[in-house]
Design an enzyme around this catalytic site. Structure first.
Site, short mmCIF file in Angstrom:
data_model
loop_
_atom_site.label_atom_id
_atom_site.label_comp_id
_atom_site.label_asym_id
_atom_site.label_seq_id
_atom_site.Cartn_x
_atom_site.Cartn_y
_atom_site.Cartn_z
N LYS A 142 58.89 -23.37 -25.85
CA LYS A 142 58.05 -22.17 -25.70
C LYS A 142 58.22 -21.53 -24.31
O LYS A 142 57.27 -21.37 -23.55
CB LYS A 142 56.58 -22.48 -25.96
N ASP B 149 58.66 -17.27 -19.11
CA ASP B 149 58.71 -16.86 -17.71
C ASP B 149 59.78 -15.78 -17.56
O ASP B 149 60.38 -15.34 -18.54
CB ASP B 149 59.04 -18.08 -16.82
#
Length: 479
Positions: free
Chosen positions: A309, A312
């Site tokens: 997941k 950023d």
């Protein structure tokens, strides 16, 4: 009866009809095996069978503009018919080439015209349906199919449900009766085969209530989707192994011991299409663990999905993906990412994963209660996937969010019994996820891990998900 006699003679002469104990492609044992591929070595018989097929269509009054043979056995039959009767022919590829036009259907396609499908043998009707789906996607009408031999196992009714009338030259029981009369087979063999047929019928999807409304089957099978031009290599590989292994189960191996992870991979590997990991929760992680996991994945033909997941900026996720302690890109076929950082997250992952032929799933929906994902967010995720389809091949979602068959949908939060836990997880059943919400793969973790017999439970989930997929296609599940 005369036509059935000619069929019986052709099958006997070509050695295409055999009796004994055989294991079919489905894994089911059968007392009879029919294989018409050898006809190509018997030109006279090949032409005779082609004439029988053409006459069957003519006698039924079928109107058509072109002909397409189901690959591969029916291709030479269709070729003879089209060459001798001067009918335009189309060729459906089983796989699209990665060069040239990349088309699945070769020939001159005139949308709106009617195409007659030619097939050698029909059992469940699935091969005819797959061909019809591809042709219809090209804008052609498919209303009829002609087959040399109907095995009488429900294929005709299933095709009828999908708006396709099946015309057969002969039936298996009819051929058996003729061969028995001619002394070619014993009464015992005939009765054994008839009993097998009766006990292995692919029933129509709707068995109770009013007669089903006749519908066109526009849903592509996994194997047909694998052949689509432009489909991502990981998606093609996954769809192909799903069809081969008859599984659309992803197992979420949320364990903290490397030994248990590898044991689960070895035990459940044959039942799953994907093994999903959270590699950072292992208490004893080493690179040897993922090497062994990679070996098991290759041995049992499943893909590895690290549920990282990523969320950023592009430069950061690129380093997280290819470097650090875990070096995820070096061993995981699939990763996923949130789209909240914008397109940079995909671009960063792509720089590391694309050269290694990896693939990415975008999180478009979540199964947890109170999720902040909105409809606009999901729409943006779909657009980002379409803009990066050379790397993104699908979604983590609770339902089908894209109608493009090139994209796969994987749904977490699946258990045999619906409900939830005290931490906000909502559970749906395999039937709801696959059959009603249109997802492709169920992701199951605790439902299997909490079972006393994990393999048996995995098989239960696999069968439930696969049967839901087959029902979605209009094909009855195997026992």
């Amino acid at each position: 009866m005369a036509a059935a006699g000619r069929v019986a003679g052709a099958l006997r002469e070509a050695g295409s009809l055999r009796f004994g104990d055989f294991v079919l492609k489905s894994g089911r044992a059968s007392p009879v095996y029919i294989d018409l591929r050898g006809l190509v070595s018997h030109p006279r018989l090949l032409r005779q069978v082609a004439d029988l097929l053409f006459q069957a269509a003519k006698d039924a009054g079928v109107q058509y503009d072109c002909v397409c043979g189901v690959p591969y056995t029916a291709l030479p039959l269709a070729t003879i018919i089209c060459a001798e009767k001067q009918v335009p022919m189309l060729i459906r590829r089983k796989e699209a080439k990665d060069y040239g036009t990349k088309r699945l259907v070769e020939g001159t396609i005139n949308p709106g015209e009617t195409c007659l499908i030619i097939e050698d043998v029909v059992t469940s009707g699935s091969s005819v349906l797959e061909t019809a789906e591809v042709l219809r996607k090209e804008g052609l009408k498919v209303t009829d199919a002609v087959v040399l031999l109907d095995r009488e196992q429900g294929g005709k009714d299933r095709l009828e449900e999908c708006g396709i009338h099946l015309h057969s030259v002969g039936t298996l029981s009819g051929v058996l009766e003729i061969l028995q009369q001619q002394g070619e087979v014993s009464v015992e063999i005939v009765e054994k085969v008839k009993k097998f047929i009766q006990g292995n019928v692919f029933e129509p999807v709707t068995q109770n209530g009013p007669a089903p409304v006749k519908r066109l089957c526009t849903e592509l099978s996994f194997s047909a989707r694998a052949d689509l031009p432009g489909v991502h290599p990981i998606a093609a590989r996954l769809l192909t192994l799903m069809e081969k292994k008859q599984t659309n189960l992803c197992f979420s191996a949320d364990v903290t011991s490397s030994k248990e992870l590898l044991q689960l991979a070895a035990t459940l590997g044959p039942s799953i299409c994907i093994l999903k990991t959270h590699i950072d929760i292992l208490n004893d992680y080493t690179q040897e663990v993922v090497k062994e996991l990679r070996t098991l994945a290759d041995r049992h033909e499943f893909l590895i999905f690290e549920d990282r997941k990523f969320a950023d900026i592009g430069n950061t996720v690129k380093h997280q993906y290819e470097g650090g302690v875990f070096r995820i890109a070096s061993w995981s076929d699939i990763v996923n990412a949130h789209v909240v950082p914008g397109s940079g997250v995909v671009k960063g992952l792509k720089e590391a994963g694309l050269p290694l032929q990896r693939g990415c799933l975008l999180i478009a929906e979540m199964s947890s209660q109170g999720s902040l994902i909105t409809a606009e967010y999901t729409k943006a995720a779909v657009q980002m996937a379409e803009d990066n389809s050379d790397f993104v091949f699908g979604f983590i979602s609770t339902s089908r969010v894209s109608n493009k068959p090139e994209f796969l949908h994987l749904t977490p939060g699946v258990q045999l019994q619906t409900g939830g836990d005290n931490l906000g997880q909502k559970y749906l059943s395999p039937k709801e996820v696959i059959g009603e919400k249109g997802s492709d793969i169920i992701i199951v973790g605790r439902g299997i891990l909490s079972a006393s017999d994990r393999l048996q439970e995995a098989e239960t989930y696999r069968k439930a998900a696969w049967e839901s997929y087959l029902s979605r296609l209009g094909i009855c599940a195997e026992d």
